[in-house]
Design a protein around this motif. Structure first.
Motif, PDB file in Angstrom:
ATOM      1  N   SER A 196       0.848  -1.193   0.000  1.00 28.29           N
ATOM      2  CA  SER A 196       0.000   0.000   0.000  1.00 28.29           C
ATOM      3  C   SER A 196       0.884   1.244   0.000  1.00 28.29           C
ATOM      4  CB  SER A 196      -0.920   0.004   1.222  1.00 28.29           C
ATOM      5  OG  SER A 196      -0.165   0.227   2.402  1.00 28.29           O
ATOM      6  N   GLU A 197       0.285   2.371  -0.196  1.00 28.09           N
ATOM      7  CA  GLU A 197       1.041   3.631  -0.265  1.00 28.09           C
ATOM      8  C   GLU A 197       1.911   3.843   0.969  1.00 28.09           C
ATOM      9  OE1 GLU A 197      -0.130   8.258  -0.517  1.00 28.09           O
ATOM     10  OE2 GLU A 197      -1.113   6.939  -1.987  1.00 28.09           O
ATOM     11  N   GLU A 198       1.401   3.489   2.136  1.00 29.20           N
ATOM     12  CA  GLU A 198       2.155   3.661   3.377  1.00 29.20           C
ATOM     13  C   GLU A 198       2.823   2.363   3.857  1.00 29.20           C
ATOM     14  OE1 GLU A 198       2.740   6.595   4.877  1.00 29.20           O
ATOM     15  OE2 GLU A 198       1.689   7.458   3.163  1.00 29.20           O
ATOM     16  N   GLY A 199       2.713   1.318   3.058  1.00 29.54           N
ATOM     17  CA  GLY A 199       3.268   0.027   3.446  1.00 29.54           C
ATOM     18  C   GLY A 199       4.784   0.008   3.428  1.00 29.54           C
ATOM     19  N   MET A 200       5.361  -0.927   4.158  1.00 29.70           N
ATOM     20  CA  MET A 200       6.812  -0.956   4.335  1.00 29.70           C
ATOM     21  C   MET A 200       7.576  -1.127   3.027  1.00 29.70           C
ATOM     22  SD  MET A 200       7.678  -4.624   6.020  1.00 29.70           S
ATOM     23  CE  MET A 200       7.434  -6.125   5.119  1.00 29.70           C
ATOM     24  N   LEU A 201       7.046  -1.869   2.081  1.00 30.17           N
ATOM     25  CA  LEU A 201       7.767  -2.072   0.833  1.00 30.17           C
ATOM     26  C   LEU A 201       7.709  -0.841  -0.068  1.00 30.17           C
ATOM     27  CD1 LEU A 201       6.726  -5.750   0.042  1.00 30.17           C
ATOM     28  CD2 LEU A 201       8.922  -4.943   0.924  1.00 30.17           C
ATOM     29  N   THR A 202       6.573  -0.178  -0.082  1.00 34.73           N
ATOM     30  CA  THR A 202       6.409   1.026  -0.903  1.00 34.73           C
ATOM     31  C   THR A 202       7.108   2.212  -0.262  1.00 34.73           C
ATOM     32  OG1 THR A 202       4.273   0.180  -1.634  1.00 34.73           O
ATOM     33  CG2 THR A 202       4.708   2.516  -2.024  1.00 34.73           C
ATOM     34  N   ARG A 203       6.887   2.397   1.003  1.00 35.76           N
ATOM     35  CA  ARG A 203       7.471   3.521   1.744  1.00 35.76           C
ATOM     36  C   ARG A 203       9.001   3.522   1.656  1.00 35.76           C
ATOM     37  NH1 ARG A 203       5.454   2.204   6.495  1.00 35.76           N
ATOM     38  NH2 ARG A 203       7.343   1.209   7.198  1.00 35.76           N
ATOM     39  N   ASN A 204       9.591   2.343   1.655  1.00 40.56           N
ATOM     40  CA  ASN A 204      11.051   2.230   1.611  1.00 40.56           C
ATOM     41  C   ASN A 204      11.589   1.995   0.200  1.00 40.56           C
ATOM     42  OD1 ASN A 204      11.343   2.509   4.458  1.00 40.56           O
ATOM     43  ND2 ASN A 204      10.687   0.387   4.694  1.00 40.56           N
ATOM     44  N   ASP A 205      10.736   2.223  -0.805  1.00 40.70           N
ATOM     45  CA  ASP A 205      11.126   2.050  -2.212  1.00 40.70           C
ATOM     46  C   ASP A 205      11.764   0.691  -2.482  1.00 40.70           C
ATOM     47  OD1 ASP A 205      10.228   4.589  -3.114  1.00 40.70           O
ATOM     48  OD2 ASP A 205      12.027   5.511  -2.268  1.00 40.70           O
ATOM     49  N   LYS A 206      11.165  -0.361  -1.935  1.00 44.18           N
ATOM     50  CA  LYS A 206      11.695  -1.716  -2.112  1.00 44.18           C
ATOM     51  C   LYS A 206      11.101  -2.425  -3.322  1.00 44.18           C
ATOM     52  CE  LYS A 206      14.338  -1.935   1.562  1.00 44.18           C
ATOM     53  NZ  LYS A 206      15.776  -2.083   1.442  1.00 44.18           N
TER      54      LYS A 206
END
Length: 138
Positions: free
Chosen positions: A84-94
C-alpha cells in the motif's frame, strides 16, 4: 498434492509455520517480502493456487479448518498492506510499480478463488487464475 501437504505449504507461504529454520519459511510467498531482496517468485503464487486446488474439499466443508482461513487471509492482508502507499515495501522504495502490480494481482486472484470456493462455486473459482496462466489477466 495431498491435503496435508497443501496445508503445510500454505503455512510456510503465510509465515505462520512455527519452523522458521525451514527454508520454505523464508522463501515462501510472504517470507521473500521480508526482507525483500528485489525479486518476486511467481512459483510461490502458483504453489498457493495449487494448494487451493488440493484443498477444495476442505474449504467446502461446513466447518473449515481455521488454519486454512488464517493462512490465506495472512497472505492476502499482508501483501496488500506491505505494498500500500504507506506500506513498508512502498514507503522504503523496495518494490517497483511492476512488482506491485503483480503482488496485487496475485492477492486478488487468491482472494477471488478463495471466496468462490467458500461459496461452493468451484466451477468458476479458478477462472482468474486460468486467465493469468494463459496471459489473459492483464
Amino acid at each position: 498434492m495431498n491435503i496435508e501437504l497443501a496445508k503445510e505449504l500454505l503455512s510456510f507461504h503465510s509465515c505462520r509455520n512455527e519452523n522458521i529454520d525451514d527454508p520454505r519459511w523464508e522463501n515462501g510467498f510472504l517470507g521473500i517480502l521480508r526482507p525483500f531482496q528485489g525479486e518476486l517468485n511467481e512459483k510461490n503464487f502458483i504453489e498457493i493456487m495449487e494448494c487451493l486446488k488440493a484443498l477444495v474439499p476442505e474449504i467446502q466443508k461446513e466447518n473449515i479448518d481455521k488454519n486454512i482461513v488464517s493462512d490465506i487471509m495472512n497472505i492476502i492482508y499482508f501483501t496488500r498492506n506491505w505494498v500500500s502507499e504507506e506500506g513498508m515495501l512502498t514507503r522504503n522504495d523496495k518494490v517497483t510499480t511492476e512488482q506491485t502490480k503483480y503482488l496485487l494481482a496475485w492477492s486478488d486472484i487468491i482472494e477471488t478463488c478463495f471466496i468462490y470456493l467458500l461459496e461452493d462455486a468451484s466451477d468458476i473459482a479458478f477462472t482468474d487464475y486460468t486467465a493469468y496462466c494463459n496471459n489473459e489477466y492483464f
